[in-house]
Design a protein around this motif. Structure first.
Motif, PDB file in Angstrom:
ATOM      1  N   PHE A  75      78.238  16.556  65.020  1.00 55.39           N
ATOM      2  CA  PHE A  75      79.396  16.697  65.895  1.00 55.39           C
ATOM      3  C   PHE A  75      80.197  17.900  65.412  1.00 55.39           C
ATOM      4  O   PHE A  75      79.831  18.562  64.436  1.00 55.39           O
ATOM      5  CB  PHE A  75      80.263  15.426  65.862  1.00 55.39           C
ATOM      6  N   ARG A  76      81.297  18.185  66.094  1.00 55.94           N
ATOM      7  CA  ARG A  76      82.175  19.285  65.707  1.00 55.94           C
ATOM      8  C   ARG A  76      83.523  18.723  65.285  1.00 55.94           C
ATOM      9  O   ARG A  76      84.043  17.801  65.913  1.00 55.94           O
ATOM     10  CB  ARG A  76      82.343  20.274  66.859  1.00 55.94           C
ATOM     11  N   ASP A  77      84.086  19.298  64.235  1.00 55.70           N
ATOM     12  CA  ASP A  77      85.396  18.854  63.793  1.00 55.70           C
ATOM     13  C   ASP A  77      86.478  19.545  64.624  1.00 55.70           C
ATOM     14  O   ASP A  77      86.180  20.233  65.612  1.00 55.70           O
ATOM     15  CB  ASP A  77      85.588  19.096  62.294  1.00 55.70           C
ATOM     16  N   SER A  78      87.739  19.362  64.232  1.00 55.68           N
ATOM     17  CA  SER A  78      88.844  19.910  65.010  1.00 55.68           C
ATOM     18  C   SER A  78      88.846  21.430  65.064  1.00 55.68           C
ATOM     19  O   SER A  78      89.475  22.030  65.933  1.00 55.68           O
ATOM     20  CB  SER A  78      90.180  19.417  64.429  1.00 55.68           C
ATOM     21  N   GLU A  79      88.131  22.057  64.119  1.00 54.13           N
ATOM     22  CA  GLU A  79      88.040  23.511  64.100  1.00 54.13           C
ATOM     23  C   GLU A  79      86.694  24.008  64.643  1.00 54.13           C
ATOM     24  O   GLU A  79      86.297  25.140  64.414  1.00 54.13           O
ATOM     25  CB  GLU A  79      88.248  24.025  62.676  1.00 54.13           C
ATOM     26  N   GLU A  80      85.982  23.091  65.352  1.00 50.29           N
ATOM     27  CA  GLU A  80      84.721  23.425  65.997  1.00 50.29           C
ATOM     28  C   GLU A  80      83.590  23.724  65.013  1.00 50.29           C
ATOM     29  O   GLU A  80      82.592  24.352  65.376  1.00 50.29           O
ATOM     30  CB  GLU A  80      84.880  24.607  66.978  1.00 50.29           C
ATOM     31  N   ARG A  81      83.716  23.277  63.785  1.00 53.19           N
ATOM     32  CA  ARG A  81      82.630  23.442  62.818  1.00 53.19           C
ATOM     33  C   ARG A  81      81.645  22.290  62.940  1.00 53.19           C
ATOM     34  O   ARG A  81      82.040  21.148  63.185  1.00 53.19           O
ATOM     35  CB  ARG A  81      83.192  23.493  61.395  1.00 53.19           C
ATOM     36  N   LEU A  82      80.362  22.596  62.751  1.00 52.63           N
ATOM     37  CA  LEU A  82      79.347  21.550  62.786  1.00 52.63           C
ATOM     38  C   LEU A  82      79.472  20.659  61.569  1.00 52.63           C
ATOM     39  O   LEU A  82      79.585  21.129  60.437  1.00 52.63           O
ATOM     40  CB  LEU A  82      77.955  22.174  62.823  1.00 52.63           C
ATOM     41  N   MET A  83      79.416  19.348  61.816  1.00 57.93           N
ATOM     42  CA  MET A  83      79.525  18.367  60.759  1.00 57.93           C
ATOM     43  C   MET A  83      78.510  17.262  61.032  1.00 57.93           C
ATOM     44  O   MET A  83      77.949  17.169  62.105  1.00 57.93           O
ATOM     45  CB  MET A  83      80.936  17.755  60.729  1.00 57.93           C
ATOM     46  N   GLY A  84      78.291  16.412  60.039  1.00 59.86           N
ATOM     47  CA  GLY A  84      77.532  15.202  60.282  1.00 59.86           C
ATOM     48  C   GLY A  84      76.360  14.983  59.358  1.00 59.86           C
ATOM     49  O   GLY A  84      75.939  15.848  58.593  1.00 59.86           O
ATOM     50  N   TYR A  85      75.840  13.765  59.425  1.00 62.25           N
ATOM     51  CA  TYR A  85      74.735  13.333  58.582  1.00 62.25           C
ATOM     52  C   TYR A  85      73.520  14.241  58.757  1.00 62.25           C
ATOM     53  O   TYR A  85      72.904  14.665  57.783  1.00 62.25           O
ATOM     54  CB  TYR A  85      74.379  11.889  58.940  1.00 62.25           C
ATOM     55  N   ASN A  86      73.151  14.537  59.997  1.00 60.07           N
ATOM     56  CA  ASN A  86      71.959  15.353  60.228  1.00 60.07           C
ATOM     57  C   ASN A  86      72.129  16.783  59.738  1.00 60.07           C
ATOM     58  O   ASN A  86      71.175  17.417  59.287  1.00 60.07           O
ATOM     59  CB  ASN A  86      71.600  15.359  61.718  1.00 60.07           C
ATOM     60  N   VAL A  87      73.346  17.306  59.839  1.00 60.02           N
ATOM     61  CA  VAL A  87      73.608  18.655  59.334  1.00 60.02           C
ATOM     62  C   VAL A  87      73.383  18.685  57.828  1.00 60.02           C
ATOM     63  O   VAL A  87      72.697  19.566  57.290  1.00 60.02           O
ATOM     64  CB  VAL A  87      75.044  19.092  59.670  1.00 60.02           C
ATOM     65  N   ASP A  88      73.954  17.702  57.136  1.00 58.76           N
ATOM     66  CA  ASP A  88      73.780  17.642  55.684  1.00 58.76           C
ATOM     67  C   ASP A  88      72.341  17.332  55.291  1.00 58.76           C
ATOM     68  O   ASP A  88      71.842  17.833  54.288  1.00 58.76           O
ATOM     69  CB  ASP A  88      74.717  16.595  55.088  1.00 58.76           C
ATOM     70  N   LEU A  89      71.669  16.501  56.093  1.00 58.80           N
ATOM     71  CA  LEU A  89      70.276  16.172  55.790  1.00 58.80           C
ATOM     72  C   LEU A  89      69.392  17.411  55.897  1.00 58.80           C
ATOM     73  O   LEU A  89      68.536  17.656  55.025  1.00 58.80           O
ATOM     74  CB  LEU A  89      69.768  15.083  56.733  1.00 58.80           C
ATOM     75  N   ALA A  90      69.568  18.201  56.959  1.00 61.28           N
ATOM     76  CA  ALA A  90      68.786  19.432  57.091  1.00 61.28           C
ATOM     77  C   ALA A  90      69.029  20.349  55.901  1.00 61.28           C
ATOM     78  O   ALA A  90      68.095  20.946  55.348  1.00 61.28           O
ATOM     79  CB  ALA A  90      69.138  20.139  58.398  1.00 61.28           C
ATOM     80  N   ARG A  91      70.289  20.460  55.499  1.00 58.15           N
ATOM     81  CA  ARG A  91      70.635  21.305  54.357  1.00 58.15           C
ATOM     82  C   ARG A  91      69.969  20.786  53.072  1.00 58.15           C
ATOM     83  O   ARG A  91      69.449  21.553  52.266  1.00 58.15           O
ATOM     84  CB  ARG A  91      72.159  21.350  54.197  1.00 58.15           C
ATOM     85  N   GLU A  92      69.977  19.463  52.886  1.00 56.28           N
ATOM     86  CA  GLU A  92      69.368  18.874  51.699  1.00 56.28           C
ATOM     87  C   GLU A  92      67.857  19.107  51.671  1.00 56.28           C
ATOM     88  O   GLU A  92      67.268  19.374  50.618  1.00 56.28           O
ATOM     89  CB  GLU A  92      69.656  17.374  51.655  1.00 56.28           C
TER      90      GLU A  92
END
Length: 290
Positions: A75-92
């Motif tokens: 999802f996107r936070d209040s500043e339109e940045r990508l956030m979330g479990y899948n974002v962190d999982l891809a990074r990991e």
């Protein structure tokens, strides 16, 4: 990590990029992680097999794609940045494989064709395994499942099992897979169907029913809301049945791209083994639903 000009639609991880974000270090997979008086069961999702052949070199770059309307997974936070479990999982995964990776956001209905056409390598966005998608995509080992869970009032001692729910009124969403599961396996319980989840939750919080049966992940978030106000708690354990509930989340690659699929599975297995998958679970689901 680098973002594009608008700071939201893509990110990239180089082989030397530091891992961003915190976590609960030291968590162990398949055990209870204790913090104060609480305990959270960290589920064991993968079967422990990497699927990676002993020969052949893993890809040096993985181009992930996803849609951005799947909170808390992406999802996107209040500043339109990508956030979330899948974002962190891809990074990991990228970090564990020492691979250069990118993540791009596109409309959900274009995900499968984009990978099938070779314009990206992997979908990390909750694409379902259906006969249609299986013609184009291959799926990794599961990294998240969604169990059915019972919720009862905070002072209830009810332990929901088929032999203990005789005559008990159980709220369910009408026409849902949870209603079907309850009627199939808890034949002595009295299913009380409601039009939507909110009505079912309200019935429980007002003690109009003895328990509620529904999606464990969604219920875990509701239990911590101001609306719930500490009214209720999980009871019993998770119920997992692919015939009724979601088979779980997996990462999809182009059908036949065995090298990429094996690489993804290797990354997931490493994260399962070193505890990072469990840390991600605790980061996004502090009230565990297993």
């Amino acid at each position: 990590m680098a973002q594009n000009a608008n700071g939201s639609d893509t990110w990239e991880v180089s082989q030397s990029s530091p891992l961003l974000g915190g976590g609960n270090s030291g968590s162990e997979i398949g055990v209870r992680s204790r913090s104060g008086s609480s305990s959270v069961v960290i589920p064991l999702f993968s079967g422990g097999q990497s699927g990676l052949a002993t020969t052949g070199k893993a890809p040096e770059r993985i181009r992930f794609i996803a849609a951005d309307n799947f909170p808390p997974f992406i999802f996107r936070d209040s500043e339109e940045r990508l956030m979330g479990y899948n974002v962190d999982l891809a990074r990991e995964i990228c970090q564990s494989l020492k691979a250069a990776c990118s993540l791009k956001i596109i409309p959900f209905n274009h995900l499968a064709n984009t990978v099938f056409n070779g314009e990206a390598d992997a979908v990390i966005a909750g694409v379902s395994m259906t006969p249609e998608t299986l013609e184009k995509l291959s799926f990794s080992q599961i990294y998240m499942r969604f169990p059915g869970r019972f919720v009862v009032g905070r002072n209830s001692t009810l332990q929901p099992l088929p032999e203990t729910l005789g005559g008990k009124r159980i709220a369910v969403v009408e026409g849902s897979r949870h209603e079907a599961f309850l009627e199939r396996f808890f034949t002595d319980a009295v299913a009380v169907p409601f039009e939507n989840e909110e009505l079912a939750r309200n019935a429980l919080s007002r003690s109009n029913v003895d328990a509620l049966f529904g999606d464990g992940m969604r219920l875990s978030f509701w239990l911590d809301t101001r609306t719930a106000d500490g009214c209720c708690k999980f009871a019993g354990g998770p119920w997992l049945d692919p015939s009724y509930f979601s088979g779980g989340l997996a990462i999809a690659t182009k059908a036949g791209n065995t090298k990429m699929l094996n690489t993804i599975n290797l990354g997931l297995t490493r994260l399962q083994s070193n505890g990072r998958l469990g840390e991600l679970y605790l980061r996004y689901f502090p009230r565990g639903f297993f």
